[in-house]
Write a protein that holds these residues in place. Structure first.
Motif, PDB file in Angstrom:
ATOM      1  N   GLN A  28       0.867  -1.352   0.174  1.00 16.36           N
ATOM      2  CA  GLN A  28       0.029  -0.043   0.004  1.00 16.36           C
ATOM      3  C   GLN A  28       0.695   1.437   0.073  1.00 16.36           C
ATOM      4  O   GLN A  28       0.517   2.260  -0.462  1.00 16.36           O
ATOM      5  N   GLN A  30       3.909   1.331  -1.357  1.00 18.35           N
ATOM      6  CA  GLN A  30       4.367   1.287  -2.888  1.00 18.35           C
ATOM      7  C   GLN A  30       3.376   2.006  -3.756  1.00 18.35           C
ATOM      8  O   GLN A  30       3.832   2.748  -4.444  1.00 18.35           O
ATOM      9  N   ARG A  31       2.180   1.969  -3.400  1.00 18.97           N
ATOM     10  CA  ARG A  31       1.094   2.352  -4.201  1.00 18.97           C
ATOM     11  C   ARG A  31       1.016   3.887  -4.169  1.00 18.97           C
ATOM     12  O   ARG A  31       1.305   4.831  -4.868  1.00 18.97           O
ATOM     13  N   LEU A  32       1.219   4.302  -2.846  1.00 23.31           N
ATOM     14  CA  LEU A  32       1.455   6.129  -2.471  1.00 23.31           C
ATOM     15  C   LEU A  32       2.958   6.442  -3.357  1.00 23.31           C
ATOM     16  O   LEU A  32       2.782   7.425  -3.711  1.00 23.31           O
ATOM     17  N   MET A  33       3.816   5.444  -3.443  1.00 25.75           N
ATOM     18  CA  MET A  33       5.167   6.083  -4.000  1.00 25.75           C
ATOM     19  C   MET A  33       4.781   6.295  -5.330  1.00 25.75           C
ATOM     20  O   MET A  33       5.480   7.230  -5.817  1.00 25.75           O
ATOM     21  N   VAL A  34       3.922   5.485  -6.046  1.00 24.27           N
ATOM     22  CA  VAL A  34       3.502   5.598  -7.438  1.00 24.27           C
ATOM     23  C   VAL A  34       2.927   6.882  -7.399  1.00 24.27           C
ATOM     24  O   VAL A  34       3.144   7.617  -8.769  1.00 24.27           O
ATOM     25  N   LEU A  35       2.253   7.291  -6.462  1.00 25.81           N
ATOM     26  CA  LEU A  35       1.372   8.720  -6.662  1.00 25.81           C
ATOM     27  C   LEU A  35       2.556   9.933  -6.381  1.00 25.81           C
ATOM     28  O   LEU A  35       2.023  10.979  -6.198  1.00 25.81           O
ATOM     29  N   GLY A  36       3.729   9.487  -6.061  1.00 26.69           N
ATOM     30  CA  GLY A  36       4.846  10.696  -6.084  1.00 26.69           C
ATOM     31  C   GLY A  36       5.158  10.961  -4.527  1.00 26.69           C
ATOM     32  O   GLY A  36       6.141  11.900  -4.674  1.00 26.69           O
ATOM     33  N   LEU A  37       4.865   9.941  -3.799  1.00 27.27           N
ATOM     34  CA  LEU A  37       5.386  10.190  -2.403  1.00 27.27           C
ATOM     35  C   LEU A  37       6.664   9.304  -2.306  1.00 27.27           C
ATOM     36  O   LEU A  37       6.843   8.426  -1.588  1.00 27.27           O
ATOM     37  N   VAL A  38       8.010  10.097  -2.772  1.00 27.15           N
ATOM     38  CA  VAL A  38       9.130   9.270  -2.878  1.00 27.15           C
ATOM     39  C   VAL A  38      10.125  10.214  -2.171  1.00 27.15           C
ATOM     40  O   VAL A  38       9.980  11.503  -1.879  1.00 27.15           O
ATOM     41  N   HIS A  70      -0.487   5.066   7.139  1.00 25.73           N
ATOM     42  CA  HIS A  70       0.494   4.820   6.049  1.00 25.73           C
ATOM     43  C   HIS A  70       1.346   6.134   5.942  1.00 25.73           C
ATOM     44  O   HIS A  70       2.384   5.968   5.723  1.00 25.73           O
TER      45      HIS A  70
END
Lengths: 83, 706
Positions: A28, A30-38, A70
């Motif tokens: 979950q 990782q999904r947030l990272m796809v949205l740009g939280l990196v 999260h």
């Protein structure tokens, strides 16, 4: 990886921070990272719902909401006010 | 002779595809203005269908220039070529040409939101690796300008390697240029590779080299990131054995135990940040009226109060504003039916036309006012960006009852009518949450239950005061609460059993408020109404005619001539198939305290619960349009063969519980079928609710009379 120190969840309303590290073991998250939280992204805690959960963050101009559970996976370095 | 172009059309596509010169996939992140642009480009020349086997809608539109027809496929909003949801998987499958029944795209129209370049570029960059002719439409340029964002489109175009066309979809500015580019998309050279991740590209190169067939670079890259999955099985089969054995070692070397999706996000977003520095002249500043409104509603308390106000208006509109329109439909069907009898006389045929066909059509269109009004609000709220905020504010509360924040609108709407409520569950991205909401929705006290409650309460609950409250009102309130509790319990139980699954990640994009585009609103509204009429309307109509036939046939000639019209109708009904069915099932309902009259009225009301009043009117020979007072007098005086009153308090309480719990609504069953794309859930919901209703009524009667 364990996250300690300041996380997204500990940012105060209106406070900005730069993501330093992400505990990416949870799909979950990782999904947030796809949205740009990196790592390297600057985020601002914009608001929270009643009870402080979920929280809304601003990321390069767009709003994104996540639950506290999260938000704790993201370690941030708070940006000094006015900075 | 000129060289023949390669033809890639399967036989089942020929009918649609033969006149199409190019098929273009319209892709972008959610809320990027994709649908508005799609509507702008295709106008009314579009078709809504479903992708095979799933409930995801397939929007296809066409636009013509003098010498060519271009097909546009509007794909669900997606953040990445690594799919995380059913909608995203469909978008990715269509993009890669893996979707059955959809032609592999000849080009890509990538929609990029100028106010959200960060997430947009992450995805558009992946699209440029597809080796397909690609055009980027930069939307929301007006909103970006207002927010102080200045974008260097020339530089952006150079960095992406594809043409970028700024447009304002709401006013149409820049659309002509874009249209010309799309019509001639085959002339555009596929973008050159922007190698943002050299290690991944090297691994992909190695796999391409060691394979026999020409393989698409982007597909290989995705395979390296995703690993072998169900979705890419066909593609994996194309790899040579050598390449296939290399796959896992290559992945291991590349990611070294790091989650591939996370690494993909880290690398590409780092590239995006570099690009942003080069093309975005000033950092966005939040000074527009939108931001002020957003900021106000950002505070927890004003936000929540605002939400309740919005809910109150929506509920009020669906509940009250639809009523006058529904009354008009009701009266028109009644007078039309009357006119049929006047013209054609009393025969089975005129009864079929009047009581079967006309009232069947009436039973369908009576739902339209509620559906149209509710969806007008939902679409306005969704397009303005408020719906996401409502879901965000309600997430915690809804989560505690086993639903998600997005369930709030469907649940509230279901108090007016479960049909538009269930149609509104589309906003819930998680399938389990969505089905749990669909199963809970029919328990909410809908407007069709109200007349049934009103009749029984007025007749059998004394209007005494309980403190400052009226007992009748209390009972009605109790029935509303009872529905809510049963709905919530159902959702909780389902989420613990059949719909058990991981909690969905709650990552909601919260767009800034923006003015909805009227054309988009109108198109979507039209689409919803059409879907209802086509998919649910046919079922409702068929059921109405079947029930008419059951209540009409067979006719008896032995009705004594001296009885009045209403008594004759009652006698006819008693010996009709419906009356006989009531007598056959009487033993089943006997433990509930019902006789054949109540039983047939209940059976007849399975397609539409409010019908029970008309049937009771006929059975008790007061005519099917008698006023309530006459009917409730008749009910109070109804006796069993032994002379004791038929409608005792336990029996009435049981009947109320039965109507509160039972799924007596063909329209709801039909719409669950349509929205879940299978008969499994409507059959389950119907059986489950019928059993609950029966057990509830049984307990009430048996305990009450014990």
């Amino acid at each position: 990886m364990s996250i300690n120190g300041n996380t997204l969840a500990s940012l105060k309303r209106g406070q900005k921070g730069i993501i330093q590290a992400v505990d990416a073991s949870d799909p979950q998250v990782q999904r947030l990272m796809v949205l740009g939280l990196v790592e390297g992204a600057e985020v601002e805690h914009a608001s929270s719902a009643i009870g402080g959960d979920p929280m809304e963050f601003r990321l390069f101009g767009c709003g994104i909401s996540l639950r506290q559970e999260h938000a704790r996976h993201f370690q941030v370095a708070p940006v000094a006010a006015g900075g | 002779m000129a060289e023949q172009p390669e033809i890639r059309i399967s036989p089942d596509q020929i009918t649609v595809a033969k006149r199409i010169d190019a098929s273009i996939a319209v892709v972008g992140t959610p809320n990027c203005g994709k649908s508005t642009l799609f509507n702008r480009l295709t106008g009314l020349k579009q078709r809504i269908g479903n992708y095979p086997g799933v409930t995801v809608e397939r929007h296809v539109g066409y636009f013509r220039t003098e010498d060519s027809t271009t097909e546009l496929v509007d794909l669900p909003g997606t953040h990445s070529l690594s799919a995380h949801s059913l909608e995203e998987q469909i978008a990715v499958d269509v993009i890669f040409g893996r979707m059955e029944g959809t032609r592999a795209p000849d080009g890509i129209l990538a929609v990029l939101d100028a106010t959200n370049l960060y997430q947009g570029l992450f995805f558009v960059q992946q699209l440029t690796e597809l080796e397909l002719p690609t055009v980027v439409a930069l939307t929301m340029t007006d909103a970006a300008e207002m927010a102080g964002i200045e974008i260097d489109t020339t530089e952006l175009s150079a960095l992406l390697g594809v043409p970028v066309y700024p447009v304002v979809a709401t006013t149409g500015a820049g659309l002509d240029m874009l249209r010309r580019a799309i019509a001639n998309i085959r002339d555009i050279a596929p973008p050159r590779h922007v190698r943002v991740w050299p290690e991944l590209a090297e691994a992909a190169d190695k796999l391409v080299k060691d394979s026999n067939e020409p393989l698409r670079f982007a597909e290989i890259e995705r395979l390296l990131i995703d690993g072998e999955t169900e979705a890419n099985a066909e593609f994996v089969a194309k790899l040579s054995d050598e390449a296939r054995t290399e796959l896992e070692p290559l992945r291991e070397a590349l990611f070294q135990g790091d989650p591939p999706v996370a690494r993909d996000a880290r690398v590409r977003y780092a590239w995006v940040r570099d690009v942003l520095v080069k093309v975005q002249k000033s950092a966005p500043r939040y000074v527009s009226w939108r931001t002020r409104i957003t900021d106000f509603f950002n505070r927890p308390v004003p936000g929540t109060i605002g939400l309740f106000l919005v809910m109150a208006v929506v509920f009020q509109a669906v509940f009250a504003w639809a009523t006058p329109l529904m009354d008009i439909i009701d009266e028109s069907t009644a007078s039309l039916a009357g006119a049929v009898f006047d013209r054609l006389g009393d025969s089975w045929f005129s009864s079929l036309i009047a009581d079967g066909v006309i009232s069947g059509v009436g039973a369908v269109i009576i739902f339209l006012p509620q559906i149209v009004i509710l969806f007008l609000f939902i679409i306005l709220l969704e397009d303005s960006g408020y719906l996401a905020r409502a879901a965000y504010l309600m997430d915690r509360v809804m989560r505690s009852v086993g639903l998600s924040g997005q369930s709030i609108i469907p649940m509230i709407s279901s108090f007016a009518c479960a049909v538009p409520g269930i149609m509104a569950t589309r906003v819930i991205p998680n399938r389990r949450d969505r089905i749990a909401t669909i199963l809970a929705a029919p328990f909410m006290t809908c407007s069709a239950r109200l007349p049934v409650y009103a009749l029984l309460i007025a007749a059998f609950v004394p209007a005494t005061k309980v403190g400052i409250l009226n007992l009748q009102g209390l009972v009605l309130f109790g029935l509303y609460m009872f529905g809510i509790v049963m709905g919530v319990l159902t959702a909780l139980i389902m989420r613990q059993s059949a719909l058990r699954g991981p909690k969905p990640p709650f990552a909601l994009m919260l767009p800034e408020f923006r003015r909805p585009n009227l054309q988009t609103v109108a198109f979507q509204l039209l689409g919803r109404a059409k879907v209802f009429l086509k998919r649910a309307g046919t079922v409702i109509f068929a059921v109405a005619v079947i029930i008419w036939a059951l209540a009409y046939f067979p006719r008896s000639d032995e009705i004594p001539a001296h009885v009045d019209e209403n008594t004759a109708a009652a006698m006819q009904l008693e010996q009709s198939w419906l009356g006989r069915a009531g007598k056959v099932v009487e033993p089943v309902f006997e433990p509930l305290g019902w006789d054949w009259r109540v039983s047939s009225a209940v059976i007849a009301s399975f397609p539409a619960r409010e019908v029970v009043i008309a049937v009771l009117g006929t059975v008790y020979a007061v005519g099917d349009d008698a006023d309530e007072a006459t009917l409730s007098e008749r009910l109070k005086n109804a006796k069993r063969p032994d002379g004791s009153p038929m409608y005792t308090l336990p029996m009435v309480v049981g009947l109320l519980i039965f109507y509160a719990l039972c799924l007596q609504c063909a329209a709801t069953v039909a719409i669950i079928r349509r929205e879940t794309n299978s008969w499994r859930w409507p059959i389950f919901a119907w059986s489950y609710m019928t059993v609950l209703g029966y057990v509830g009524a049984l307990l009430a009667y048996q305990i009450g009379t014990a």
